[in-house]
Write a protein that holds these residues in place. Structure first.
Motif, short mmCIF file in Angstrom:
data_model
loop_
_atom_site.label_atom_id
_atom_site.label_comp_id
_atom_site.label_asym_id
_atom_site.label_seq_id
_atom_site.Cartn_x
_atom_site.Cartn_y
_atom_site.Cartn_z
N LEU A 19 -8.53 -5.06 -10.74
CA LEU A 19 -7.75 -4.05 -10.05
C LEU A 19 -6.31 -4.09 -10.56
CD1 LEU A 19 -8.95 -4.77 -6.41
CD2 LEU A 19 -9.88 -3.13 -8.04
N ARG B 188 -6.64 2.93 -3.42
CA ARG B 188 -7.93 3.51 -3.81
C ARG B 188 -8.76 2.49 -4.59
NH1 ARG B 188 -4.49 7.83 -4.78
NH2 ARG B 188 -4.49 7.44 -7.01
N ALA B 189 -8.12 1.72 -5.45
CA ALA B 189 -8.83 0.68 -6.21
C ALA B 189 -9.38 -0.40 -5.28
CB ALA B 189 -7.90 0.07 -7.26
N TYR C 62 -10.28 0.07 -2.17
CA TYR C 62 -11.44 0.64 -1.49
C TYR C 62 -12.66 0.65 -2.41
CZ TYR C 62 -14.74 3.19 1.13
OH TYR C 62 -15.90 3.52 1.77
N ARG C 63 -12.47 0.96 -3.68
CA ARG C 63 -13.60 0.93 -4.62
C ARG C 63 -14.16 -0.49 -4.74
NH1 ARG C 63 -10.25 4.52 -7.27
NH2 ARG C 63 -9.59 2.95 -8.77
N GLU D 10 -16.30 -0.99 -1.75
CA GLU D 10 -17.58 -0.31 -1.94
C GLU D 10 -18.51 -1.10 -2.85
OE1 GLU D 10 -16.20 3.54 -3.36
OE2 GLU D 10 -16.94 4.45 -1.50
N ARG D 11 -17.97 -1.64 -3.95
CA ARG D 11 -18.80 -2.45 -4.86
C ARG D 11 -19.34 -3.69 -4.15
NH1 ARG D 11 -14.60 -1.19 -8.46
NH2 ARG D 11 -13.74 -3.29 -8.27
N ASP E 204 -22.15 -2.81 -1.91
CA ASP E 204 -23.36 -2.44 -2.65
C ASP E 204 -24.15 -3.64 -3.16
OD1 ASP E 204 -22.96 0.26 -2.27
OD2 ASP E 204 -22.02 0.59 -4.22
N ARG F 26 -14.89 3.68 4.87
CA ARG F 26 -13.68 4.41 4.46
C ARG F 26 -12.85 4.78 5.70
NH1 ARG F 26 -12.02 7.04 -0.19
NH2 ARG F 26 -14.03 6.69 -1.11
#
Length: 127
Positions: free
Chosen positions: A31, A44-45, A47-48, A51-52, A55, A121
């Motif tokens: 990041l 935003r990074a 949050y990504r 998410e990863r 997952d 989110r």
């Protein structure tokens, strides 16, 4: 350029112990570092990265604790950088971000709530 360096030095000082943990997390998760000036891009990074992590099929309690520690520190640094009166505070081993004279925010609890949410989110943005 000198004023940006002074600003970053002040942010680093106000972020205290959160800075080092956030930088390590940013490097491991690939990041943008805390010295990257675009706070929105870094949020935003982050949050990504969440998410990863969500997952992933299987994560150990240790891996989740490490993720919460790193992501929480990064969220804390983002807050310190965004609010000029925000700073790291630690009492009895509990790390928080002090917002003004009497307000405290727990970025680690915010990340934990986000990981446990059906709507991560929204949960993170509501934090």
């Amino acid at each position: 350029m000198a004023s940006a360096s002074l600003r970053q030095a002040g942010e680093r000082e106000r972020a205290g112990a959160l800075w080092t943990v956030a930088e390590r997390f940013a490097a491991q998760a690939r990041l943008p570092s805390a010295e990257h000036s675009d706070t929105n891009a870094r949020l935003r990074a982050l949050y990504r990265a969440i998410e990863r992590f969500l997952d992933l099929e299987h994560t150990s309690a240790g891996a989740e604790h490490e993720f919460v520690e790193g992501a929480g520190a990064m969220l804390g640094v983002l807050l310190v950088q965004h609010f000029v009166d925000a700073r790291h505070a630690c009492q009895e081993g509990k790390h928080r971000v002090q917002l003004g004279a009497h307000g405290f925010f727990d970025p680690f609890a915010a990340i934990e709530r986000t990981l446990g949410s059906d709507e991560p989110r929204k949960t993170l943005s509501d934090a």
